[in-house]
Enzyme design. Structure first.
Site, short mmCIF file in Angstrom:
data_model
loop_
_atom_site.label_atom_id
_atom_site.label_comp_id
_atom_site.label_asym_id
_atom_site.label_seq_id
_atom_site.Cartn_x
_atom_site.Cartn_y
_atom_site.Cartn_z
N ASP A 53 -1.77 -4.33 -13.90
CA ASP A 53 -2.18 -2.93 -13.70
C ASP A 53 -3.02 -2.94 -12.43
O ASP A 53 -4.13 -3.50 -12.42
CB ASP A 53 -3.00 -2.45 -14.91
CG ASP A 53 -3.65 -1.09 -14.65
OD1 ASP A 53 -4.22 -0.52 -15.59
OD2 ASP A 53 -3.61 -0.62 -13.48
N TYR A 143 -1.20 13.58 -2.71
CA TYR A 143 -0.73 12.31 -2.15
C TYR A 143 -1.28 12.14 -0.72
O TYR A 143 -1.82 11.10 -0.38
CB TYR A 143 0.80 12.33 -2.13
CG TYR A 143 1.48 11.13 -1.55
CD1 TYR A 143 2.28 11.25 -0.41
CD2 TYR A 143 1.37 9.88 -2.15
CE1 TYR A 143 2.93 10.15 0.11
CE2 TYR A 143 2.03 8.77 -1.62
CZ TYR A 143 2.81 8.92 -0.50
OH TYR A 143 3.46 7.83 0.03
C1 VAH Z 1 7.31 10.96 -0.55
N1 VAH Z 1 8.76 9.13 0.11
O1 VAH Z 1 8.25 11.72 -0.36
C2 VAH Z 1 7.38 9.56 0.07
C3 VAH Z 1 6.86 9.52 1.47
C4 VAH Z 1 6.30 10.86 3.47
C5 VAH Z 1 7.08 10.77 2.25
O2 VAH Z 1 5.54 9.13 1.50
O3 VAH Z 1 6.33 11.30 -1.18
#
Ligand code: VAH
Length: 322
Positions: A53, A143
């Site tokens: 993990d 993200y």
């Molecule tokens: C996404 N494949 O789509 C990843 C990537 C910039 C895109 O970081 O979240």
């Protein structure tokens, strides 16, 4: 090369192929693959594997000690689309895993760290064409927020503690060997599988959504290249822009139609359209090319040739096995 490498998140889209490439380069017993659960048959039979993990510093340290690990590739992340559905889980996974590895490096238990950032670090206020290495970075996704924060943590640990951590802002990565999970750029992987299987694809982005992309082979080569570069060549310790190709769903569909003339694409944009619209369209990666000699090899045509040929061979092999 007498390094021992630990890959965290080895069963993911990039980790799967990175593991095989590193095992070929460094020797199978010098590359320990790990993930939260076991991987496919090739992963489990091609070298040492540990269940880790990646948010547990103690568990990572146990494995670092067991194999005398010198380098860690931290490939664990919750990607853009999934993190929008689970914001706090996404932040926690992406940040806790990074800080655990940076702390182990600060404590001198590991000598070198690779951590991937993403073009998602840019936001709607960043320049969309030839997005510079340094510019406005106001990401509008969890993200992207986690990636910008992570970049600054990497730079902090390098400047304050001398940690040798290196990072690349990946564009969308396209592979045929491993399906991606939870990304906004995943349409550019799914489209090939559906074109071969069904001859049709319903795209979750609109036809003119231009995004920076890269073939997996180029991404893997860049990742290993930056880690093998002399430390004095790494001038940027947040994260390097990296680019190869930029295309729209309409353009990739036209390229596929050269191989599968009957292929038809339709468009049904969903919540991921807003994520894609917040990202750059074309990225300037001149710093990576200048500092450590980055060069991409695949363009849209050569990538599509490689993928369609490989998937058709795979389909034929499966049919013969039936
Ligand atoms: C996404 N494949 O789509 C990843 C990537 C910039 C895109 O970081 O979240």
């Amino acid at each position: 090369m007498n390094d021992t490498i630990l890959i965290l998140g080895a069963c993911g889209q990039i980790g799967t192929e990175l593991t095989q490439k590193l095992r070929a380069l460094y020797g199978r017993d010098n590359v320990i693959a790990s993930d939260i659960r076991e991987g496919n048959q090739e992963m489990m039979s091609s070298g040492p594997f540990e269940i880790i993990d990646a948010t547990s510093k103690e568990r990572i340290f146990e494995v670092v000690e067991k194999y005398k690990v010198t380098q860690v590739y931290l490939m664990v992340a919750m990607l853009s689309a999934t993190a929008e559905k689970h914001p706090l889980k996404g932040w926690d996974l992406n940040m806790t895993s990074l800080l655990a590895v940076l702390e182990l490096a600060r404590e001198k238990h590991i000598q070198k760290v690779y951590w991937p950032s993403s073009m998602a670090s840019f936001g709607p206020t960043s320049p969309k064409i030839n997005t510079p290495q340094q510019t406005i970075m106001e990401p509008s996704t969890v993200y992207g927020i986690s990636k910008v924060a992570g970049e600054h943590w990497c730079n902090y640990y390098h400047e304050k503690y001398g940690v040798d951590v290196r990072s690349i802002r990946y564009p969308g990565i396209i592979s045929w060997k491993t399906l991606p999970g939870g990304g906004t750029t995943d349409y550019a992987v799914d489209i090939y599988f559906d074109a071969i299987k069904n001859g049709t694809y319903e795209c979750f982005l609109s036809e003119n959504t231009r995004l920076p992309m890269m073939y997996m082979d180029d991404a893997i080569n860049a990742t290993i290249q930056i880690m093998q570069a002399d430390a004095d060549k790494i001038k940027t310790r947040t994260s390097y822009n990296l680019a190869a190709i930029s295309f729209t769903p309409k353009e990739i569909a036209a390229e596929i139609k050269k191989h599968i003339p009957e292929f038809e694409i339709s468009y049904k944009p969903d919540f991921r359209q807003a994520i894609a619209d917040s990202w750059p369209q074309i990225i300037d990666d001149s710093h990576a090319r200048k500092d450590w000699g980055w060069q991409h090899k695949f363009d849209l045509t050569s990538m599509t040739n490689d993928i369609v040929t490989s998937l058709k061979a795979l389909e034929k092999q499966k049919l013969e096995e039936v």
